[in-house]
Design a protein around this motif. Structure first.
Motif, mmCIF file in Angstrom:
data_model
loop_
_atom_site.group_PDB
_atom_site.id
_atom_site.type_symbol
_atom_site.label_atom_id
_atom_site.label_comp_id
_atom_site.label_asym_id
_atom_site.label_seq_id
_atom_site.Cartn_x
_atom_site.Cartn_y
_atom_site.Cartn_z
ATOM 1 N N ARG A 70 0.809 -1.228 0.000
ATOM 2 C CA ARG A 70 0.000 0.000 0.000
ATOM 3 C C ARG A 70 0.838 1.270 0.000
ATOM 4 N N THR A 71 2.001 1.229 0.632
ATOM 5 C CA THR A 71 2.795 2.456 0.807
ATOM 6 C C THR A 71 3.967 2.570 -0.156
ATOM 7 N N GLY A 72 4.338 1.480 -0.806
ATOM 8 C CA GLY A 72 5.472 1.517 -1.728
ATOM 9 C C GLY A 72 6.762 1.822 -1.006
ATOM 10 N N ASN A 73 7.527 2.750 -1.559
ATOM 11 C CA ASN A 73 8.829 3.095 -0.984
ATOM 12 C C ASN A 73 8.779 4.313 -0.068
ATOM 13 N N ARG A 74 7.582 4.814 0.212
ATOM 14 C CA ARG A 74 7.472 5.969 1.115
ATOM 15 C C ARG A 74 7.833 5.536 2.533
ATOM 16 N N PRO A 75 8.589 6.360 3.246
ATOM 17 C CA PRO A 75 8.945 6.021 4.630
ATOM 18 C C PRO A 75 7.696 5.967 5.517
ATOM 19 N N VAL A 76 7.595 4.945 6.308
ATOM 20 C CA VAL A 76 6.462 4.761 7.218
ATOM 21 C C VAL A 76 6.919 5.156 8.619
ATOM 22 N N THR A 77 6.111 5.994 9.288
ATOM 23 C CA THR A 77 6.487 6.443 10.630
ATOM 24 C C THR A 77 5.824 5.625 11.728
ATOM 25 N N SER A 78 4.631 5.062 11.445
ATOM 26 C CA SER A 78 3.997 4.204 12.455
ATOM 27 C C SER A 78 3.027 3.226 11.811
ATOM 28 N N VAL A 79 2.903 2.094 12.461
ATOM 29 C CA VAL A 79 1.956 1.050 12.058
ATOM 30 C C VAL A 79 1.133 0.716 13.292
ATOM 31 N N ASN A 80 -0.183 0.768 13.145
ATOM 32 C CA ASN A 80 -1.088 0.464 14.252
ATOM 33 C C ASN A 80 -1.778 -0.869 13.989
ATOM 34 N N LEU A 81 -1.660 -1.769 14.939
ATOM 35 C CA LEU A 81 -2.286 -3.092 14.849
ATOM 36 C C LEU A 81 -3.314 -3.254 15.954
ATOM 37 N N ILE B 253 -18.450 -15.964 21.113
ATOM 38 C CA ILE B 253 -17.391 -14.964 21.213
ATOM 39 C C ILE B 253 -17.846 -13.709 20.491
ATOM 40 N N VAL B 254 -17.810 -12.582 21.197
ATOM 41 C CA VAL B 254 -18.231 -11.297 20.641
ATOM 42 C C VAL B 254 -17.025 -10.537 20.088
ATOM 43 N N SER B 255 -15.919 -10.554 20.813
ATOM 44 C CA SER B 255 -14.696 -9.899 20.346
ATOM 45 C C SER B 255 -13.489 -10.549 20.993
ATOM 46 N N GLY B 256 -12.337 -10.295 20.395
ATOM 47 C CA GLY B 256 -11.097 -10.845 20.926
ATOM 48 C C GLY B 256 -10.302 -11.631 19.914
ATOM 49 N N ARG B 257 -10.884 -11.888 18.745
ATOM 50 C CA ARG B 257 -10.180 -12.648 17.702
ATOM 51 C C ARG B 257 -9.470 -11.743 16.689
ATOM 52 N N GLU B 258 -9.517 -10.441 16.912
ATOM 53 C CA GLU B 258 -9.011 -9.492 15.943
ATOM 54 C C GLU B 258 -7.509 -9.654 15.687
ATOM 55 N N LEU B 259 -7.150 -9.485 14.435
ATOM 56 C CA LEU B 259 -5.760 -9.373 14.018
ATOM 57 C C LEU B 259 -5.795 -8.532 12.754
ATOM 58 N N ALA B 260 -5.508 -7.244 12.900
ATOM 59 C CA ALA B 260 -5.660 -6.340 11.764
ATOM 60 C C ALA B 260 -4.723 -5.153 11.850
ATOM 61 N N VAL B 261 -4.349 -4.653 10.673
ATOM 62 C CA VAL B 261 -3.670 -3.367 10.587
ATOM 63 C C VAL B 261 -4.789 -2.338 10.598
ATOM 64 N N THR B 262 -4.795 -1.464 11.597
ATOM 65 C CA THR B 262 -5.865 -0.472 11.698
ATOM 66 C C THR B 262 -5.504 0.850 11.021
ATOM 67 N N SER B 263 -4.223 1.188 10.995
ATOM 68 C CA SER B 263 -3.798 2.385 10.288
ATOM 69 C C SER B 263 -2.289 2.385 10.108
ATOM 70 N N VAL B 264 -1.858 3.187 9.143
ATOM 71 C CA VAL B 264 -0.429 3.341 8.846
ATOM 72 C C VAL B 264 -0.193 4.825 8.608
ATOM 73 N N GLU B 265 0.877 5.333 9.183
ATOM 74 C CA GLU B 265 1.227 6.739 8.988
ATOM 75 C C GLU B 265 2.511 6.802 8.163
ATOM 76 N N VAL B 266 2.449 7.561 7.069
ATOM 77 C CA VAL B 266 3.625 7.716 6.209
ATOM 78 C C VAL B 266 4.187 9.119 6.349
ATOM 79 N N ALA B 267 5.493 9.250 6.057
ATOM 80 C CA ALA B 267 6.149 10.564 6.178
ATOM 81 C C ALA B 267 5.753 11.460 5.008
#
Length: 109
Positions: A17-28, A95-109
């Protein structure tokens, strides 16, 4: 340790998704019932991102509480592990919640 291959897949998805752009944070978001250990992902993230645009990115992991709903008493209760038993004694739970495994957001420079 399957967290290494999971972390590699997450990093590849971000790079697609981001290619070669520098990524400053990844939220999981990693739920306690996902079978993935957040501390192991933190360790693997540093290894997997070396020499990539994510090399200096901060890894932020949200660890939501696992929740279940008892079909017998209709009580919603917290789950700390995969022992699915309502405080009322019933094992008929959803089970209502607790199985999550996801990238929620990414911040690029």
């Amino acid at each position: 340790m399957h967290e290494l291959s999971i972390t590699q897949s997450l990093v590849e998805a971000v790079l697609n998704r981001t290619g070669n752009r520098p990524v400053t944070s990844v939220n999981l978001r990693i739920g306690p019932l996902s079978g993935v250990l957040p501390d192991a992902v933190r360790f693997c993230f540093e290894l997997v991102t070396a020499d990539t645009p994510l090399a200096d990115a901060a890894l932020i992991i949200d660890e939501p509480q696992g929740l279940a709903l008892c079909r017998s008493c209709r009580n919603e209760f917290a789950l700390e592990d995969r022992f699915l038993l309502c405080p009322c004694g019933s094992a008929d739970v959803e089970i209502v919640s607790g199985r999550e495994l996801a990238v929620t957001s990414v911040e690029v420079a």
